[in-house]
Design a protein around this motif. Structure first.
Motif, PDB file in Angstrom:
ATOM      1  N   ASP A   7       3.853  -4.279   4.778  1.00  0.00           N
ATOM      2  CA  ASP A   7       4.304  -2.886   4.830  1.00  0.00           C
ATOM      3  C   ASP A   7       3.900  -2.190   6.124  1.00  0.00           C
ATOM      4  O   ASP A   7       4.403  -1.102   6.417  1.00  0.00           O
ATOM      5  CB  ASP A   7       3.860  -2.086   3.604  1.00  0.00           C
ATOM      6  CG  ASP A   7       2.366  -2.073   3.390  1.00  0.00           C
ATOM      7  OD1 ASP A   7       1.640  -2.747   4.130  1.00  0.00           O
ATOM      8  OD2 ASP A   7       1.914  -1.386   2.444  1.00  0.00           O
ATOM      9  N   CYS A   8       3.021  -2.796   6.915  1.00  0.00           N
ATOM     10  CA  CYS A   8       2.803  -2.283   8.278  1.00  0.00           C
ATOM     11  C   CYS A   8       4.119  -2.315   9.054  1.00  0.00           C
ATOM     12  O   CYS A   8       4.468  -1.360   9.770  1.00  0.00           O
ATOM     13  CB  CYS A   8       1.753  -3.127   9.002  1.00  0.00           C
ATOM     14  SG  CYS A   8       0.089  -3.020   8.332  1.00  0.00           S
ATOM     15  N   THR A   9       4.870  -3.400   8.888  1.00  0.00           N
ATOM     16  CA  THR A   9       6.153  -3.539   9.561  1.00  0.00           C
ATOM     17  C   THR A   9       7.176  -2.573   8.970  1.00  0.00           C
ATOM     18  O   THR A   9       7.969  -1.958   9.698  1.00  0.00           O
ATOM     19  CB  THR A   9       6.656  -4.987   9.439  1.00  0.00           C
ATOM     20  OG1 THR A   9       5.627  -5.875   9.905  1.00  0.00           O
ATOM     21  CG2 THR A   9       7.918  -5.208  10.242  1.00  0.00           C
ATOM     22  N   LEU A  61      13.155   1.542   0.303  1.00  0.00           N
ATOM     23  CA  LEU A  61      11.748   1.876   0.546  1.00  0.00           C
ATOM     24  C   LEU A  61      11.545   2.364   1.977  1.00  0.00           C
ATOM     25  O   LEU A  61      10.801   3.323   2.222  1.00  0.00           O
ATOM     26  CB  LEU A  61      10.862   0.664   0.253  1.00  0.00           C
ATOM     27  CG  LEU A  61       9.357   0.847   0.451  1.00  0.00           C
ATOM     28  CD1 LEU A  61       8.824   2.005  -0.383  1.00  0.00           C
ATOM     29  CD2 LEU A  61       8.605  -0.442   0.127  1.00  0.00           C
ATOM     30  N   VAL A  62      12.204   1.723   2.939  1.00  0.00           N
ATOM     31  CA  VAL A  62      12.113   2.171   4.331  1.00  0.00           C
ATOM     32  C   VAL A  62      12.664   3.591   4.465  1.00  0.00           C
ATOM     33  O   VAL A  62      12.068   4.447   5.128  1.00  0.00           O
ATOM     34  CB  VAL A  62      12.857   1.193   5.274  1.00  0.00           C
ATOM     35  CG1 VAL A  62      12.999   1.790   6.673  1.00  0.00           C
ATOM     36  CG2 VAL A  62      12.112  -0.137   5.353  1.00  0.00           C
ATOM     37  N   ASP A  68       0.829  -1.211   0.000  1.00  0.00           N
ATOM     38  CA  ASP A  68       0.000   0.000   0.000  1.00  0.00           C
ATOM     39  C   ASP A  68       0.861   1.258   0.000  1.00  0.00           C
ATOM     40  O   ASP A  68       0.430   2.306  -0.491  1.00  0.00           O
ATOM     41  CB  ASP A  68      -0.936   0.004   1.214  1.00  0.00           C
ATOM     42  CG  ASP A  68      -1.984  -1.095   1.140  1.00  0.00           C
ATOM     43  OD1 ASP A  68      -2.526  -1.307   0.045  1.00  0.00           O
ATOM     44  OD2 ASP A  68      -2.239  -1.743   2.168  1.00  0.00           O
ATOM     45  N   ILE A  69       2.077   1.180   0.547  1.00  0.00           N
ATOM     46  CA  ILE A  69       2.957   2.347   0.576  1.00  0.00           C
ATOM     47  C   ILE A  69       3.753   2.480  -0.719  1.00  0.00           C
ATOM     48  O   ILE A  69       4.454   3.474  -0.922  1.00  0.00           O
ATOM     49  CB  ILE A  69       3.921   2.321   1.786  1.00  0.00           C
ATOM     50  CG1 ILE A  69       4.825   1.089   1.751  1.00  0.00           C
ATOM     51  CG2 ILE A  69       3.146   2.410   3.090  1.00  0.00           C
ATOM     52  CD1 ILE A  69       5.925   1.105   2.800  1.00  0.00           C
ATOM     53  N   LEU A 118      -1.164   9.814  -0.406  1.00  0.00           N
ATOM     54  CA  LEU A 118       0.216   9.334  -0.384  1.00  0.00           C
ATOM     55  C   LEU A 118       1.075  10.140  -1.353  1.00  0.00           C
ATOM     56  O   LEU A 118       2.208  10.522  -1.027  1.00  0.00           O
ATOM     57  CB  LEU A 118       0.261   7.848  -0.742  1.00  0.00           C
ATOM     58  CG  LEU A 118       1.651   7.222  -0.882  1.00  0.00           C
ATOM     59  CD1 LEU A 118       2.437   7.334   0.409  1.00  0.00           C
ATOM     60  CD2 LEU A 118       1.537   5.759  -1.329  1.00  0.00           C
ATOM     61  N   ALA A 119       0.523  10.432  -2.542  1.00  0.00           N
ATOM     62  CA  ALA A 119       1.290  11.200  -3.533  1.00  0.00           C
ATOM     63  C   ALA A 119       1.646  12.581  -2.996  1.00  0.00           C
ATOM     64  O   ALA A 119       2.771  13.070  -3.198  1.00  0.00           O
ATOM     65  CB  ALA A 119       0.492  11.323  -4.831  1.00  0.00           C
ATOM     66  N   GLU A 120       0.714  13.204  -2.286  1.00  0.00           N
ATOM     67  CA  GLU A 120       0.982  14.519  -1.710  1.00  0.00           C
ATOM     68  C   GLU A 120       2.051  14.426  -0.619  1.00  0.00           C
ATOM     69  O   GLU A 120       2.930  15.288  -0.518  1.00  0.00           O
ATOM     70  CB  GLU A 120      -0.305  15.125  -1.154  1.00  0.00           C
ATOM     71  CG  GLU A 120      -1.302  15.541  -2.236  1.00  0.00           C
ATOM     72  CD  GLU A 120      -2.665  15.888  -1.679  1.00  0.00           C
ATOM     73  OE1 GLU A 120      -3.376  16.686  -2.326  1.00  0.00           O
ATOM     74  OE2 GLU A 120      -3.030  15.369  -0.598  1.00  0.00           O
TER      75      GLU A 120
END
Length: 539
Positions: free
Chosen positions: A79-81, A51-52, A34-35, A155-157
């Motif tokens: 991706d929660c983690t 990514l992190v 989702d991220i 998310l884009a913003e």
């Protein structure tokens, strides 16, 4: 980045450290994060580290600063983690919260947390508004990962606000709070469980990383995980997988059998861990010829009790000569406490009055001590006598955020009251009987449930509910909500006297986000909220 940096920076340094040591595992996802919705479903460890770092940058741009808290409330995925790791990287305390929770519970938890940033999705915010709760207003800033929503930025913003350089990476004392997860919430609003780097990495992650015979991950493995990734279990799993370097790691974000069949056909697992409710939903896949589980050497279940027929079917699905089932028992607050290996031979006999699965096993050597105490006097009881199980482990959580008195009620020096009723054999094996709040004097509800599912194949789930001055009440789930009277009568002939069963379907069984049965909710629904034998003092 040296290994000492992991202890100094906690989970914030986890991926960067393993990226620098060229960790070779390839991670395959059942769906995109989702991220990173455009990032695909295949990642190397350096790509995950990047990514992190990128996620940490947009969290920082959103206003999260060292000492703040953020809330991660979204659909289940790994991706929660990663979000938690990104927050920890900038000195922020992340709380991973299940998107499965109702609006009232989410409101309560967010008010306890008081987050600077809420990371969530539209369905969560819409559920809140339907319940007249503006979840977005409970944080200084809300980021919606899948589009526009009132009171939130997209998310884009959020990504667009990110600066060019990386935000600062502060040092962290290993004993300080590092991450917040929560309990399953079987008895009401979940408790927010606070862990440090010492507890969840130094102890629980270390347990995961030991090369135990049979159960440890091998470099040749394809490990599959379909757990609740907001649960504390996800962090030791992540740390252990990165350290032990399997060939592949497969992440399954939901329990849909079609998802599991698609992913496992492409990447047949050699080890498989998932929620008990997912295992139950995947039984049809296990029954197929040349099953996707044919190469599995080890199954792992940790979140709840498993019924013998389900374990038996998955062991039969493997074409390995000696597949094993690792049955773990633990808690969000204390991590793994005991384990037991089950084999085809151990489960060969069916319909037994006292199923072998009720024996949780022995405490983890060098990590855990267990004893059983009288719940009234808190004195240790002799072997074989029932009482409440206490654990001593360095992996015990620091506190319950916002409910410190509740945590203190369960702590006794270095010992922890698990709230589980059980017995301890002379050799140290723990047999679990029930949660204290659900107990029936002289009986074990979960044992009876195992017997009934073993004797009646049509049963998909059965829940035994107890209340003073009433016979134990079975609530029985079948595919069509029915069962012939003679089948039931034959199965219960040698069991303690039970009330007439109430028949339902699978969807009528109230569950938590980890698939556990919410017995309190079932009692409200089917027994008019009748009182329990237990006190509920240590739930």
């Amino acid at each position: 980045m040296a290994s000492s940096d992991v202890s100094r920076f906690g989970i914030g340094a986890l991926f960067a450290h393993h990226a620098e040591r060229a960790q070779p595992t390839i991670f395959h996802l059942s769906r995109a994060f989702d991220i990173a919705p455009d990032g695909g479903t295949r990642y190397t460890v350096p790509q995950l580290a990047d990514l992190v770092g990128e996620t940490a940058a947009w969290l920082y741009a959103a206003g999260a600063r060292q000492g703040d808290r953020i809330a991660i409330v979204k659909d289940n995925h790994w991706d929660c983690t990663l979000l938690a790791c990104a927050a920890a990287r900038i000195g922020v305390l992340p709380a991973m919260i299940s998107g499965h929770l109702g609006a009232d519970a989410l409101e309560t938890l967010l008010k306890r947390l008081a987050p600077a940033v809420l990371v969530t999705k539209r369905n969560i915010l819409e559920r809140g508004r339907a319940a007249e709760t503006d979840l977005a207003s409970l944080a200084r800033r809300t980021i919606c990962l899948d589009g526009e929503a009132p009171g939130a930025v997209t998310l884009a913003e959020a990504v667009g606000e990110r600066g060019d350089g990386e935000p600062p990476v502060p040092r962290r004392d290993p004993s300080e709070p590092m991450v917040v997860t929560h309990t399953s919430g079987t008895t009401g609003v979940p408790k927010l469980v606070v862990h440090s780097a010492q507890t969840i990495l130094g102890t629980l992650g270390r347990i995961e990383s030991v090369r135990w015979p049979i159960v440890a991950t091998r470099k040749s493995d394809t490990v599959a995980s379909g757990i609740a990734f907001v649960h504390g279990r996800s962090i030791p799993w992540t740390a252990g997988t990165l350290l032990l370097e399997p060939r592949k790691a497969v992440v399954v974000a939901d329990g849909d059998p079609a998802t599991a069949e698609r992913v496992f056909t492409e990447h047949p697992p050699t080890t498989c861990e998932t929620l008990p409710a997912f295992f139950t939903r995947w039984e049809g896949l296990a029954a197929k010829e040349n099953s996707v589980f044919r190469d599995v050497r080890l199954y792992v279940s940790t979140f709840d009790a498993m019924h013998p027929p389900t374990i038996r079917r998955f062991l039969a699905a493997s074409q390995r000569k000696f597949p094993a089932w690792l049955q773990g028992w633990g808690q969000s607050e204390a991590g793994p406490l005991a384990f037991r290996l089950l084999t085809r031979r151990a489960l060969a006999r069916t319909g037994e009055r006292h199923p072998t699965t009720r024996i949780a096993g022995r405490p983890l050597p060098y990590f855990t001590q267990l004893e059983v105490r009288d719940p009234a006097t808190m004195r240790k009881v002799p072997a074989g006598e029932r009482g409440v199980v206490f654990a001593r482990t360095r992996g015990r959580c620091l506190t319950y955020l916002g409910e410190e008195d509740r945590w203190a009620e369960k702590a006794d020096g270095d010992w922890w009251n698990t709230g589980d009723i059980g017995t301890r054999s002379r050799s140290g094996a723990i047999t679990l009987l029930d949660r204290e709040v659900d107990t029936i004097p002289g009986l074990s509800c979960i044992e009876l449930e195992d017997v009934l599912t073993d004797r009646i194949p049509a049963i998909e789930e059965v829940v035994i509910l107890g209340s003073p001055n009433r016979k134990p009440q079975p609530v029985v789930a079948t595919a069509d909500g029915k069962l012939p009277d003679d089948v039931w009568a034959k199965a219960v002939a040698d069991l303690p006297e039970l009330a007439d069963p109430i028949y339902v379907t699978w969807d009528d069984v109230a569950r938590t986000g980890t698939g556990k049965v919410r017995r309190g909710e079932m009692r409200k629904r089917f027994m008019d909220d009748a009182e329990t034998f237990g006190t509920g003092r240590w739930t």
